[in-house]
Design a protein around this motif. Structure first.
Motif: not given
Length: 395
Positions: A253-260
């Motif tokens: 369910r987590d997005a494969m691309k994460q922005k931090l």
């Protein structure tokens, strides 16, 4: 009449003429030790009973310029905060002269400096009357951290005497520089992505934020904080080292691309900060369409280049083995022929061929050549034989 000087080691009385006496010195006098002497002189007659008279004299010692000024410290250390206002007072030097009068008057001045330091030391000034030290212009700790100058104290005697002392000026750092993020680079567009396997476990390192601060001391101590993220609960940032680690496992369910966004803050007062923006890409058997276009192109190019290199290496290896095999085979065959003494052309063959040629009228004379090759020395022997057929006359 007799005169006597009571309890005195520096002076004595010397008869001069009749009832006159001279007061003379016995040892060298130092005004800085004793500036004034009280002399008691007793005069007695020769009668009976003896009659006396006592008189007290004061002797003042005049000054000569025999002492140089002396500073109250062997060296001075002064402090000034960077970005100071011009002409700020940072301290004072003090010297005294044990002489008296004009010989004791002290004048302060800056001593000579080297040519390379002249520009920096020109920002320091000292008051000639009271020794107050001023900084004439604003200083930057990141450019100049300390200065050293010589301050001279000169008296007013003739000839004048002087003494030098070192004044060290230390620039105190102010928190005037914000942190600078070195990794990940913040000037790339689009920002680079950190590729991480989706099967990573809790606590695995994802990336690390590296930053520096041009200040010093506590002003350069950095702390890292997670400001915002696509999924804040997925990541944890080390406060002291800037390491970004997984807080929990990655799920479907987590997005494969994460922005931090990571906040980097120093420990100054007031604190200054900078923001590091980075992206994380999780991979777990995904098709190439999930990768950014640039990453797909780079991976395709790397794969093609690897295949070309493998094919080229195999081709060069096969060519080399074929060449070596052919060379060895040729050497073996030539060795066998030389060892058996093989005749390249026999006499019978030459006779039949020459007879045919003579009948056809193509050769005026027929000769037989025999070549024998011997092994060992590598030399060959060539024999010229007599004609096989008589000369023929042709029409």
């Amino acid at each position: 009449i007799t005169c006597a000087l009571e309890d005195q080691l520096s002076f004595s009385l010397r008869p001069a003429y009749k009832n006159y006496y001279e007061l003379v010195t016995v040892s060298t006098l130092d005004r800085e030790e004793t500036a004034q002497y009280l002399l008691v002189i007793t005069v007695a007659d020769s009668g009976s009973p003896l009659l006396t008279t006592t008189q007290t004299f004061t002797v003042d010692i005049s000054d000569v310029n025999d002492n140089a000024p002396v500073f109250n410290q062997t060296s001075y250390t002064m402090y000034v905060r960077e970005n100071n206002i011009p002409a700020v007072l940072v301290g004072a030097v003090s010297a005294v002269d044990s002489d008296a009068g004009p010989n004791a008057k002290v004048i302060y001045s800056l001593g000579p400096v080297y040519a390379a330091e002249r520009d920096l030391c020109s920002c320091i000034s000292v008051n000639s009357e009271n020794g107050h030290v001023f900084v004439l212009r604003s200083l930057d700790y990141e450019q100049v951290r300390q200065l050293e100058v010589l301050v001279s104290a000169t008296d007013g005697g003739s000839p004048p005497l002087s003494t030098n002392v070192t004044v060290r000026l230390l620039v105190v750092d102010e928190n005037d520089n914000a942190p600078v993020v070195l990794h990940p680079a913040q000037d790339s567009s689009p920002p680079s992505s950190e590729v991480v396997p989706a099967s990573s476990e809790v606590g695995d390192l994802v990336t690390k934020v590296v930053a520096v601060d041009a200040d010093s001391g506590q002003n350069s101590w950095l702390s890292f904080h997670l400001l915002r993220a696509t999924d804040p609960g997925l990541f944890a940032v080390g406060t002291q080292n800037g390491e970004v680690r997984l807080r929990r496992p990655v799920t479907e369910r987590d997005a494969m691309k994460q922005k931090l966004e990571v906040l980097v803050r120093d420990n100054g007062r007031p604190p200054l900060s900078a923001t590091a923006v980075l992206s994380v890409l999780f991979l777990n058997g995904l098709s190439q369409e999930h990768l950014p276009q640039q990453e797909v192109a780079v991976q395709d190019e790397d794969s093609s280049l690897t295949i070309y290199l493998i094919i080229s290496l195999v081709f060069v290896s096969l060519l080399f083995l074929t060449s070596v095999s052919a060379f060895v085979a040729c050497k073996v065959c030539k060795g066998k022929e030389l060892k058996g003494g093989h005749v390249l052309y026999g006499t019978g063959n030459l006779q039949s061929s020459l007879a045919d040629g003579a009948a056809a009228g193509t050769l005026p004379h027929a000769y037989c050549y025999e070549i024998n090759l011997t092994t060992g020395s590598g030399n060959s022997e060539f024999k010229f034989l007599r004609p096989i057929l008589p000369s023929l006359a042709f029409n």
